[in-house]
Scaffold this motif. Sequence first.
Motif, PDB file in Angstrom:
ATOM      1  N   VAL A   7       0.813  -1.215   0.000  1.00 55.31           N
ATOM      2  CA  VAL A   7       0.000   0.000   0.000  1.00 55.31           C
ATOM      3  C   VAL A   7       0.848   1.267   0.000  1.00 55.31           C
ATOM      4  CG1 VAL A   7      -1.669   1.355   1.365  1.00 55.31           C
ATOM      5  CG2 VAL A   7      -2.095  -1.066   0.888  1.00 55.31           C
ATOM      6  N   PRO A   8       1.913   1.381   0.803  1.00 54.03           N
ATOM      7  CA  PRO A   8       2.717   2.613   0.745  1.00 54.03           C
ATOM      8  C   PRO A   8       3.309   2.885  -0.641  1.00 54.03           C
ATOM      9  CG  PRO A   8       3.233   1.390   2.740  1.00 54.03           C
ATOM     10  CD  PRO A   8       2.365   0.501   1.896  1.00 54.03           C
ATOM     11  N   TYR A   9       3.673   1.846  -1.369  1.00 53.65           N
ATOM     12  CA  TYR A   9       4.160   2.031  -2.742  1.00 53.65           C
ATOM     13  C   TYR A   9       3.054   2.648  -3.595  1.00 53.65           C
ATOM     14  CZ  TYR A   9       8.139  -1.105  -1.816  1.00 53.65           C
ATOM     15  OH  TYR A   9       9.284  -1.676  -1.322  1.00 53.65           O
ATOM     16  N   ARG A  10       1.865   2.065  -3.508  1.00 52.13           N
ATOM     17  CA  ARG A  10       0.729   2.574  -4.287  1.00 52.13           C
ATOM     18  C   ARG A  10       0.441   4.036  -3.936  1.00 52.13           C
ATOM     19  NH1 ARG A  10      -1.855  -1.797  -6.698  1.00 52.13           N
ATOM     20  NH2 ARG A  10      -1.514  -3.783  -5.659  1.00 52.13           N
ATOM     21  N   GLU A  11       0.417   4.345  -2.652  1.00 57.14           N
ATOM     22  CA  GLU A  11       0.121   5.715  -2.219  1.00 57.14           C
ATOM     23  C   GLU A  11       1.127   6.702  -2.794  1.00 57.14           C
ATOM     24  OE1 GLU A  11      -2.115   4.879   2.038  1.00 57.14           O
ATOM     25  OE2 GLU A  11       0.069   5.150   2.031  1.00 57.14           O
ATOM     26  N   ARG A  12       2.397   6.364  -2.723  1.00 60.06           N
ATOM     27  CA  ARG A  12       3.431   7.285  -3.223  1.00 60.06           C
ATOM     28  C   ARG A  12       3.328   7.477  -4.731  1.00 60.06           C
ATOM     29  NH1 ARG A  12       6.695   4.369   0.524  1.00 60.06           N
ATOM     30  NH2 ARG A  12       7.476   3.044  -1.170  1.00 60.06           N
ATOM     31  N   VAL A  13       3.233   6.388  -5.447  1.00 58.79           N
ATOM     32  CA  VAL A  13       3.242   6.470  -6.910  1.00 58.79           C
ATOM     33  C   VAL A  13       1.973   7.138  -7.435  1.00 58.79           C
ATOM     34  CG1 VAL A  13       3.166   5.069  -9.015  1.00 58.79           C
ATOM     35  CG2 VAL A  13       4.852   4.581  -7.257  1.00 58.79           C
ATOM     36  N   LEU A  14       0.826   6.707  -6.954  1.00 60.80           N
ATOM     37  CA  LEU A  14      -0.426   7.211  -7.507  1.00 60.80           C
ATOM     38  C   LEU A  14      -0.739   8.641  -7.076  1.00 60.80           C
ATOM     39  CD1 LEU A  14      -2.308   3.867  -7.136  1.00 60.80           C
ATOM     40  CD2 LEU A  14      -1.554   4.914  -9.268  1.00 60.80           C
ATOM     41  N   SER A  15      -0.211   9.079  -5.950  1.00 66.92           N
ATOM     42  CA  SER A  15      -0.456  10.462  -5.525  1.00 66.92           C
ATOM     43  C   SER A  15       0.219  11.460  -6.464  1.00 66.92           C
ATOM     44  CB  SER A  15       0.021  10.683  -4.091  1.00 66.92           C
ATOM     45  OG  SER A  15       1.432  10.609  -4.022  1.00 66.92           O
ATOM     46  N   ALA A  16       1.217  11.024  -7.226  1.00 65.74           N
ATOM     47  CA  ALA A  16       1.923  11.906  -8.163  1.00 65.74           C
ATOM     48  C   ALA A  16       1.278  11.934  -9.547  1.00 65.74           C
ATOM     49  CB  ALA A  16       3.384  11.469  -8.285  1.00 65.74           C
ATOM     50  N   ALA A  17       0.257  11.112  -9.772  1.00 64.47           N
ATOM     51  CA  ALA A  17      -0.418  11.093 -11.074  1.00 64.47           C
ATOM     52  C   ALA A  17      -1.234  12.366 -11.236  1.00 64.47           C
ATOM     53  CB  ALA A  17      -1.317   9.861 -11.184  1.00 64.47           C
ATOM     54  N   GLU A  18      -1.145  12.946 -12.438  1.00 59.90           N
ATOM     55  CA  GLU A  18      -1.882  14.182 -12.684  1.00 59.90           C
ATOM     56  C   GLU A  18      -2.415  14.233 -14.099  1.00 59.90           C
ATOM     57  OE1 GLU A  18       1.241  16.861 -11.522  1.00 59.90           O
ATOM     58  OE2 GLU A  18       2.023  16.964 -13.561  1.00 59.90           O
ATOM     59  N   GLY A  19      -3.471  15.031 -14.268  1.00 60.30           N
ATOM     60  CA  GLY A  19      -4.066  15.214 -15.580  1.00 60.30           C
ATOM     61  C   GLY A  19      -4.767  13.963 -16.062  1.00 60.30           C
ATOM     62  N   ARG A  20      -4.685  13.756 -17.348  1.00 64.41           N
ATOM     63  CA  ARG A  20      -5.285  12.577 -17.988  1.00 64.41           C
ATOM     64  C   ARG A  20      -4.321  11.412 -17.785  1.00 64.41           C
ATOM     65  NH1 ARG A  20      -6.703  11.333 -24.176  1.00 64.41           N
ATOM     66  NH2 ARG A  20      -8.602  10.131 -23.775  1.00 64.41           N
ATOM     67  N   VAL A  21      -4.785  10.384 -17.060  1.00 63.04           N
ATOM     68  CA  VAL A  21      -3.932   9.275 -16.636  1.00 63.04           C
ATOM     69  C   VAL A  21      -4.331   8.003 -17.384  1.00 63.04           C
ATOM     70  CG1 VAL A  21      -3.238   7.828 -14.679  1.00 63.04           C
ATOM     71  CG2 VAL A  21      -3.693  10.268 -14.330  1.00 63.04           C
ATOM     72  N   LEU A  22      -3.329   7.300 -17.879  1.00 63.97           N
ATOM     73  CA  LEU A  22      -3.526   5.966 -18.446  1.00 63.97           C
ATOM     74  C   LEU A  22      -2.904   4.968 -17.494  1.00 63.97           C
ATOM     75  CD1 LEU A  22      -4.198   3.869 -20.661  1.00 63.97           C
ATOM     76  CD2 LEU A  22      -1.977   4.454 -21.714  1.00 63.97           C
ATOM     77  N   GLU A  23      -3.731   4.082 -16.943  1.00 64.77           N
ATOM     78  CA  GLU A  23      -3.199   3.017 -16.092  1.00 64.77           C
ATOM     79  C   GLU A  23      -3.113   1.746 -16.918  1.00 64.77           C
ATOM     80  OE1 GLU A  23      -4.030   0.407 -12.099  1.00 64.77           O
ATOM     81  OE2 GLU A  23      -4.798   2.461 -12.132  1.00 64.77           O
ATOM     82  N   ILE A  24      -1.910   1.242 -17.057  1.00 68.41           N
ATOM     83  CA  ILE A  24      -1.641   0.020 -17.807  1.00 68.41           C
ATOM     84  C   ILE A  24      -1.905  -1.176 -16.896  1.00 68.41           C
ATOM     85  CG2 ILE A  24       0.129  -1.322 -19.029  1.00 68.41           C
ATOM     86  CD1 ILE A  24      -0.610   1.278 -20.482  1.00 68.41           C
ATOM     87  N   GLY A  25      -2.740  -2.106 -17.354  1.00 63.78           N
ATOM     88  CA  GLY A  25      -3.058  -3.280 -16.544  1.00 63.78           C
ATOM     89  C   GLY A  25      -3.854  -2.894 -15.312  1.00 63.78           C
TER      90      GLY A  25
END
Length: 187
Positions: A7-25
Motif C-alpha cells: 500500500v505505501p508504494y501505491r500511495e506514493r506512486v499514484l499520488s503523483a499522477a496528474e491530468g489525464r492518466v492511463l493506467e496500464i493493466g
Amino acid sequence: MRNRELVPYRERVLSAAEGRVLEIGIGSGFNLPFYSSHASEVLGLDPSPRLIDMARRAAGGSSVPVTFTEGSAEAIPLDDGSIDTVVTTWTLCSIPGAVQALEEMRRVLKPAGQLLFVEHGLSPETNVRKWQDRLTPIWKRIGGGCHLNRPIKSLIEIAGFSIDRIDTGYARGLKPMTFMFEGRARP
C-alpha cells in the motif's frame, strides 16, 4: 499484489499522477482509491474483460472519472501525445513484449508527460538473481506470465525514457519476488 505491505508504494506512486492518466493493466481496479484530485481522468487498459468488469464495479466509489478499454499495452488504442501520466504498478513483469509496451506508453505521453512506476524485477544480488532465473519458468505458469527477473530500469531506458527518479530495494518477503523499482521517467 493486494498485500498490505505494498500500500505505501501505491500511495506514493499514484499520488503523483496528474491530468489525464492511463493506467496500464488496471486489473480489478485496486489502485483507484489511491488517485488524488490532481488526476482529472483515469483511462484503464487491460487485456482481460473479466478484470475490466471487476474494475468497473470498483470505479463506482472513485472520485475521479474512469473509463475502460480492453486491449494490449503493446498496441495502445490512443492518439500520440494524448496522456499526461502513464501508471504501471506490478504489470511490466507480465506483459509479453515489455519494451514494445513501454514504447507505446512513450508514444501516447505528451512531451512533458510522465511515466510513474512501481515494479518488481531483477535483483542486484548474484545469488538472488540465480534464484529468479531458476524460478521464472515455473513462476510464469502459475503467476499469470510474471517474470521475476526482468531488468526494469534497463527496459524503461531501452524504450527511450529518461529516468528522473528511481528507488530500489527489497519489500518484505522472499527476495526473489520482492526487489522493487519505484520512480518516475520522462519521454
